[in-house]
Scaffold this active site. Structure first.
Site, PDB file in Angstrom:
ATOM      1  N   CYS A  79       0.958  -1.143  -0.002  1.00  0.00           N
ATOM      2  CA  CYS A  79      -0.147  -0.129  -0.054  1.00  0.00           C
ATOM      3  C   CYS A  79       0.909   1.163  -0.076  1.00  0.00           C
ATOM      4  CB  CYS A  79      -0.973   0.039   1.142  1.00  0.00           C
ATOM      5  SG  CYS A  79      -2.244   1.317   0.950  1.00  0.00           S
ATOM      6  N   HIS A 181      -3.716  -4.409   0.027  1.00  0.00           N
ATOM      7  CA  HIS A 181      -3.254  -5.017   1.184  1.00  0.00           C
ATOM      8  C   HIS A 181      -3.553  -6.868   0.964  1.00  0.00           C
ATOM      9  CE1 HIS A 181      -2.757  -1.508   3.921  1.00  0.00           C
ATOM     10  NE2 HIS A 181      -3.864  -1.009   3.208  1.00  0.00           N
ATOM     11  N   GLU A 183      -2.477  -8.839   3.133  1.00  0.00           N
ATOM     12  CA  GLU A 183      -2.915  -9.348   4.353  1.00  0.00           C
ATOM     13  C   GLU A 183      -4.295  -9.247   4.856  1.00  0.00           C
ATOM     14  OE1 GLU A 183      -2.328  -5.158   5.485  1.00  0.00           O
ATOM     15  OE2 GLU A 183      -1.548  -6.419   3.958  1.00  0.00           O
TER      16      GLU A 183
END
Length: 208
Positions: A79, A181, A183
């Site tokens: 990001c 992202h 994650e």
């Protein structure tokens, strides 16, 4: 050992949980010695570009990251972390970045049909096959950003359509970035982190 670079602007704990899940030994650290000796680095990031660069400079991490890249250490920017890999950003006036990949961050266009910040799930279109983009065609990943990377096509590995084509994954050498992202991107995000794990293992093997 993968070092998740700690500079108080990143989503470090969630990144760490995702790395634990894919089996990558990792540590959150701002120690220059640990960073320069790491097998791989992850540069997370949430917030303003200028503040992030200020934190990196105050911790004397800018030259450390640049030296790690120069010696071939795999780096993944996430990001804002991806944007920091570039030459700079026009957010709140020009701020110089790490300069590891050519390009500048620009504001997403104002468009009533496409709100800024861009938040939500968008589909990936793969432009270049790498270990990170493998099997990523038409996968959906999670974005939260107001600025995008304006860079040359040869560093774009995948893009996503919003009000404009957004470079979603970029790379140069062993330096990689994801505008979204991983994650927070479910199975697709974990596959990308597994790809980065392979990059790290391959570099480690060839350097031994």
């Amino acid at each position: 050992m993968i070092i998740i670079i700690d500079y108080d602007t990143g989503n470090t704990r969630n990144v760490q949980k995702a790395l634990d899940f894919v089996g990558l030994e990792n540590k959150i650290s701002a120690d220059p010695e640990e960073i320069i000796s790491a097998d791989g680095l992850i540069l997370p990031g949430v917030g303003a570009y200028s503040l992030a660069m200020k934190e990196l400079k105050e911790r004397n991490l800018v030259t450390v990251i640049q030296e790690a890249a120069k010696k071939g250490t795999p780096i993944l920017g996430v990001c804002l972390g991806m944007q920091l890999l570039l030459e700079g950003s026009m957010e709140n006036g020009f701020t110089e970045g790490l300069g590891l990949i050519e390009g500048i961050c620009e504001k997403l266009p104002d468009d009533t049909a496409y709100p800024v910040p861009h938040m939500g799930w968008n589909e990936l279109v793969v432009a270049n096959e790498t270990l990170l983009t493998r099997n990523m065609e038409k996968q959906f990943v999670y974005f939260v950003h107001s600025y995008y990377v304006d860079c040359e096509p040869d560093v774009i590995d995948a893009w996503s359509q919003y009000s404009i084509k957004i470079p979603a994954m970029i790379s140069h050498g062993h330096v990689y970035g994801t505008q979204f992202h991983p994650e927070k991107s479910s199975e697709a995000g974990l596959e990308i982190l597994k790809g980065f794990k392979e990059v790290v293992e391959n570099v480690r093997f060839t350097s031994n």
